[in-house]
Design a protein around this motif. Structure first.
Motif, PDB file in Angstrom:
ATOM      1  N   ASP A  20       0.822  -1.207   0.000  1.00 41.61           N
ATOM      2  CA  ASP A  20       0.000   0.000   0.000  1.00 41.61           C
ATOM      3  C   ASP A  20       0.862   1.265   0.000  1.00 41.61           C
ATOM      4  O   ASP A  20       1.420   1.643   1.045  1.00 41.61           O
ATOM      5  CB  ASP A  20      -0.887   0.013   1.246  1.00 41.61           C
ATOM      6  N   HIS A  22      -0.421   4.321  -0.877  1.00 41.07           N
ATOM      7  CA  HIS A  22      -1.283   5.408  -0.403  1.00 41.07           C
ATOM      8  C   HIS A  22      -0.911   6.781  -0.975  1.00 41.07           C
ATOM      9  O   HIS A  22      -0.918   7.786  -0.262  1.00 41.07           O
ATOM     10  CB  HIS A  22      -1.252   5.487   1.130  1.00 41.07           C
ATOM     11  N   ASP A  48      -4.476  -0.021  -2.833  1.00 44.87           N
ATOM     12  CA  ASP A  48      -4.182   1.165  -2.034  1.00 44.87           C
ATOM     13  C   ASP A  48      -2.929   1.837  -2.588  1.00 44.87           C
ATOM     14  O   ASP A  48      -2.095   2.372  -1.867  1.00 44.87           O
ATOM     15  CB  ASP A  48      -4.040   0.869  -0.537  1.00 44.87           C
ATOM     16  N   HIS A  83      -8.753   2.017  -0.901  1.00 39.32           N
ATOM     17  CA  HIS A  83      -8.457   3.450  -0.934  1.00 39.32           C
ATOM     18  C   HIS A  83      -7.992   3.907  -2.314  1.00 39.32           C
ATOM     19  O   HIS A  83      -7.130   4.781  -2.434  1.00 39.32           O
ATOM     20  CB  HIS A  83      -7.421   3.820   0.137  1.00 39.32           C
ATOM     21  N   HIS A 168      -6.221  -7.499  -2.781  1.00 32.72           N
ATOM     22  CA  HIS A 168      -5.884  -6.483  -1.776  1.00 32.72           C
ATOM     23  C   HIS A 168      -6.058  -7.061  -0.371  1.00 32.72           C
ATOM     24  O   HIS A 168      -5.250  -6.805   0.518  1.00 32.72           O
ATOM     25  CB  HIS A 168      -6.731  -5.223  -1.942  1.00 32.72           C
ATOM     26  N   HIS A 213      -3.280  -4.375   2.471  1.00 31.59           N
ATOM     27  CA  HIS A 213      -4.424  -4.015   3.320  1.00 31.59           C
ATOM     28  C   HIS A 213      -4.127  -4.023   4.816  1.00 31.59           C
ATOM     29  O   HIS A 213      -4.577  -3.151   5.533  1.00 31.59           O
ATOM     30  CB  HIS A 213      -5.603  -4.943   3.012  1.00 31.59           C
ATOM     31  N   HIS A 215      -1.075  -3.972   6.132  1.00 34.62           N
ATOM     32  CA  HIS A 215       0.157  -3.222   6.369  1.00 34.62           C
ATOM     33  C   HIS A 215       1.140  -4.015   7.215  1.00 34.62           C
ATOM     34  O   HIS A 215       1.862  -3.471   8.047  1.00 34.62           O
ATOM     35  CB  HIS A 215      -0.148  -1.863   7.032  1.00 34.62           C
TER      36      HIS A 215
HETATM   37 MN   LIG Z   1      -4.045   0.513   3.094  1.00 40.34          MN
END
Ligand SMILES: [Mn+2]
Length: 250
Positions: A20, A22, A48, A83, A168, A213, A215
């Motif tokens: 991720d 982000h 993400d 996200h 994910h 997802h 992390h």
């Molecule tokens: Mn995430």
């Protein structure tokens, strides 16, 4: 089975899988630098990623990504997370292989998309549940279709077997997950998404599944009803250094 025509013929050993990011530029730069340092040219996002073109910071990230891909001669394939802007991703024009066109060197593989890299078959099974959706705004940073729905599950299963699933979320039933840190998302909607992904995994019978997802970087195993073990590779997030990415291992 579709082949990704936007890449030159990269072998499976030339791909990096990453977690991720982000929309964090530093994290994406780290992924690029790892790829360059290890002689890889394909980047595969488990979601993400930060595809948020409706937001100024999202557009800046996407422009930065395009610059780095060009500068380092890399190619990017993104599977969606919770996200990422679902509406924008589903609105992308498709190339001749059915991939959404993010840019000249970047594509989105929709949920249920099957593709092949040098004889190895892949399936995209994106989506997950946002446990903080109460403080998010629909259409801005939260999307109603974020979780796997019946039509997603059907498309994933209809394509038949795949050697690798890029998801994910993690599937339900992974050994140790009932006590593992990965199950920090104990709400019913999250559990339902993990069960939907398990149904896909039981039908598709991959040898490995990559996901983000949670992390958390970890390697675990899921034993299918037929006794087959599936290796489950969880990837980290931005700010976690080399736990964010790994070379694609089959
Ligand atoms: Mn995430």
């Amino acid at each position: 089975m579709m082949t990704t025509h936007f890449t030159p013929n990269l072998g499976t050993h030339e791909w990096v899988v990453f977690g991720d990011t982000h929309a964090q530029m530093a994290a994406f730069l780290e992924v690029c630098l790892y790829a360059v340092a290890t002689g890889r040219r394909g980047l595969l996002s488990v979601g993400d990623f930060g595809f948020l073109p409706a937001l100024p910071e999202g557009r800046a990230f996407i422009a930065y990504v395009a610059e780095l891909l060009e500068a380092y001669d890399l190619y990017l394939l993104v599977v969606d997370g919770n996200h990422d802007d679902q509406d924008a991703l589903l609105g992308l024009q498709l190339d001749e292989t059915g991939m959404g066109i993010i840019g000249p060197r970047a594509r989105h593989a929709r949920r249920g998309t099957h593709w092949e890299i040098s004889g190895v078959s892949f399936l995209a099974a994106g989506g997950a549940v946002s446990i903080d959706q109460h403080r998010r705004t629909q259409g801005v940073d939260w999307w109603e279709n974020e979780a796997l729905g019946y039509s997603d599950v059907n498309r994933c299963i209809d394509g038949g077997h795949a050697d690798v699933i890029i998801a994910h979320d993690t599937p339900a039933g992974v050994a140790g997950d009932d006590v593992h840190v990965a199950y920090t998302k104990m709400d019913e909607a999250s559990a339902a998404n993990r069960r939907a992904l398990l149904a896909i995994v039981e039908a598709v019978k991959p040898s490995v599944l990559y996901h983000g997802h949670y992390h958390v970087r970890r390697t675990a195993f899921l034993t299918l009803e037929n006794g087959q073990d599936v290796r489950i590779e969880g990837l980290g997030r931005d700010g976690q250094g080399d736990r964010l990415y790994t070379g694609l291992e089959l």
